[in-house]
Design a protein around this motif. Structure first.
Motif, mmCIF file in Angstrom:
data_model
loop_
_atom_site.group_PDB
_atom_site.id
_atom_site.type_symbol
_atom_site.label_atom_id
_atom_site.label_comp_id
_atom_site.label_asym_id
_atom_site.label_seq_id
_atom_site.Cartn_x
_atom_site.Cartn_y
_atom_site.Cartn_z
ATOM 1 N N VAL A 1 25.354 3.486 9.874
ATOM 2 C CA VAL A 1 25.593 4.838 9.708
ATOM 3 C C VAL A 1 25.454 5.584 10.950
ATOM 4 O O VAL A 1 24.800 5.254 11.812
ATOM 5 N N SER A 2 26.052 6.871 11.137
ATOM 6 C CA SER A 2 25.856 7.510 12.168
ATOM 7 C C SER A 2 24.486 8.193 12.146
ATOM 8 O O SER A 2 23.885 8.309 11.273
ATOM 9 N N ARG A 3 23.993 8.576 13.358
ATOM 10 C CA ARG A 3 22.665 9.329 13.239
ATOM 11 C C ARG A 3 22.691 10.697 12.557
ATOM 12 O O ARG A 3 21.788 10.911 12.031
ATOM 13 N N GLU A 4 23.816 11.364 12.866
ATOM 14 C CA GLU A 4 23.905 12.625 12.027
ATOM 15 C C GLU A 4 23.849 12.387 10.615
ATOM 16 O O GLU A 4 23.163 13.059 9.694
ATOM 17 N N HIS A 5 24.533 11.326 10.051
ATOM 18 C CA HIS A 5 24.679 11.227 8.664
ATOM 19 C C HIS A 5 23.431 10.789 8.123
ATOM 20 O O HIS A 5 23.043 11.157 7.099
ATOM 21 N N LEU A 6 22.672 9.858 8.903
ATOM 22 C CA LEU A 6 21.438 9.393 8.368
ATOM 23 C C LEU A 6 20.401 10.461 8.343
ATOM 24 O O LEU A 6 19.630 10.861 7.177
ATOM 25 N N PRO B 1 19.973 5.552 -2.339
ATOM 26 C CA PRO B 1 19.929 4.340 -1.943
ATOM 27 C C PRO B 1 19.525 4.445 -0.341
ATOM 28 O O PRO B 1 18.888 3.412 0.336
ATOM 29 N N LEU B 2 20.519 5.054 0.469
ATOM 30 C CA LEU B 2 20.224 5.248 1.833
ATOM 31 C C LEU B 2 18.992 5.945 2.216
ATOM 32 O O LEU B 2 18.128 5.152 3.278
ATOM 33 N N GLN B 3 18.203 6.876 1.514
ATOM 34 C CA GLN B 3 16.784 7.189 1.767
ATOM 35 C C GLN B 3 15.962 5.956 1.627
ATOM 36 O O GLN B 3 15.104 5.680 2.396
ATOM 37 N N THR C 1 0.807 -1.210 0.138
ATOM 38 C CA THR C 1 0.227 0.196 -0.082
ATOM 39 C C THR C 1 0.788 1.114 -0.064
ATOM 40 O O THR C 1 0.485 2.168 -0.405
ATOM 41 N N LEU C 2 2.123 1.159 0.460
ATOM 42 C CA LEU C 2 3.086 2.320 0.325
ATOM 43 C C LEU C 2 3.988 2.256 -0.789
ATOM 44 O O LEU C 2 5.098 3.071 -0.458
ATOM 45 N N ALA C 3 3.772 1.330 -1.530
ATOM 46 C CA ALA C 3 4.797 1.389 -2.676
ATOM 47 C C ALA C 3 5.133 2.539 -3.194
ATOM 48 O O ALA C 3 6.505 2.846 -3.585
ATOM 49 N N ASP C 4 4.400 3.494 -3.341
ATOM 50 C CA ASP C 4 4.410 4.743 -4.278
ATOM 51 C C ASP C 4 4.887 5.786 -3.406
ATOM 52 O O ASP C 4 5.168 6.918 -3.945
ATOM 53 N N LEU C 5 4.750 5.648 -2.170
ATOM 54 C CA LEU C 5 5.232 6.787 -1.352
ATOM 55 C C LEU C 5 6.705 7.245 -1.200
ATOM 56 O O LEU C 5 6.744 8.437 -1.359
ATOM 57 N N PRO C 6 7.709 6.452 -1.603
ATOM 58 C CA PRO C 6 9.254 7.334 -1.659
ATOM 59 C C PRO C 6 9.042 8.196 -2.759
ATOM 60 O O PRO C 6 9.718 8.809 -2.764
ATOM 61 N N ARG C 7 8.535 7.641 -3.950
ATOM 62 C CA ARG C 7 8.648 8.476 -5.066
ATOM 63 C C ARG C 7 7.880 9.899 -4.790
ATOM 64 O O ARG C 7 8.269 11.038 -5.084
ATOM 65 N N LEU C 8 6.830 9.957 -4.219
ATOM 66 C CA LEU C 8 5.867 11.156 -3.708
ATOM 67 C C LEU C 8 6.814 12.104 -2.806
ATOM 68 O O LEU C 8 6.791 13.187 -2.749
ATOM 69 N N LEU C 9 7.410 11.249 -1.656
ATOM 70 C CA LEU C 9 8.156 11.831 -0.975
ATOM 71 C C LEU C 9 9.658 12.485 -1.447
ATOM 72 O O LEU C 9 10.590 13.021 -0.536
ATOM 73 N N ARG C 10 10.024 12.019 -2.664
ATOM 74 C CA ARG C 10 11.286 12.281 -3.246
ATOM 75 C C ARG C 10 12.496 11.598 -2.603
ATOM 76 O O ARG C 10 13.475 12.064 -2.447
#
Length: 229
Positions: free
Chosen positions: A138-143, A110-112, A97-106
């Motif tokens: 990864v570090s919290r700051e980097h993420l 890869p890390l995102q 149901t959330l498959a399209d959400l990454p695209r909508l949220l830009r």
């Protein structure tokens, strides 16, 4: 995994906790009226496993009518039971149901995408940024810095969005009160939940429950999708 020895224990568990799927034995319907359970918990995935035989075709059809996600035959499906239960579970449905959400949220890097996948795999009480960072090594700051790059929302705001979409589902599709949703999703109080709804979507709780997921995502994006803290 949690085992329940009675229908009452199962209902108590499903009421108090968010679970990925319920696996029932063929004979469990003698102690748990499946039709009543499906009516009360319509969005909880149910899988039935047991020694089905050719003469059980009518039973299989009835299970399908009741919305059972999968019927697994003991002695035949044993090697793939775990995989089939996972495919039928809430996490798999949430991913779909959330498959399209990454695209909508830009969310294109890869890390995102990896961070988003971690968030979708979790339900209930939200993870901290530090917890997600540890899983991704990864570090919290980097993420935090990289997740919000390229016009994407802040990680904290996406966590809030997914948390509230989960609240809407359990309150709209299950016998779940606001008080129960507060507990299931780790809000400090009903007032905290109502304030989160207003801040994220600019809606009242009633309008929030009446809105579709697409409407809520659109409102989230239009609000700027970035936290000030």
């Amino acid at each position: 995994m949690r085992g329940c020895r009675s229908g009452a224990a199962l209902i108590s568990l499903v009421t108090d906790e968010l679970i990925d799927a319920v696996v029932l034995g063929v004979k469990s319907q003698q102690t748990l009226p499946l039709a009543d359970f499906r009516r009360r918990f319509a969005t909880v995935p149910v899988v039935v496993y047991g020694p089905f035989r050719a003469e059980d075709a009518r039973l299989v059809l009835e299970l399908d009518r009741l919305g059972v996600r999968a019927v697994l035959v003991e002695g035949v499906d044993d090697p793939v039971v775990g995989e089939r239960v996972a495919q039928a579970g809430s996490t798999a449905a949430r991913r779909e149901t959330l498959a399209d959400l990454p695209r909508l949220l830009r969310l294109s890097e890869p890390l995102q995408r990896r961070a988003f996948d971690q968030l979708v795999s979790l339900a209930g009480r939200p993870p901290s940024t530090a917890m997600v960072a540890r899983k991704l090594k990864v570090s919290r700051e980097h993420l935090s810095r990289q997740f919000g790059a390229g016009g994407a929302p802040n990680l904290k705001r996406v966590i809030d969005l997914l948390r509230l979409l989960g609240v809407r589902q359990v309150m709209a599709d299950r016998e779940t009160s606001m008080a129960a949703a507060v507990s299931l999703y780790g809000f400090s109080s009903a007032s905290h939940l109502r304030a989160s709804i207003r801040r994220t979507f600019r809606l009242s709780p009633d309008d929030f429950l009446a809105a579709t997921q697409a409407d809520l995502v659109r409102r989230f994006i239009q609000s700027g999708a970035r936290s000030r803290d």
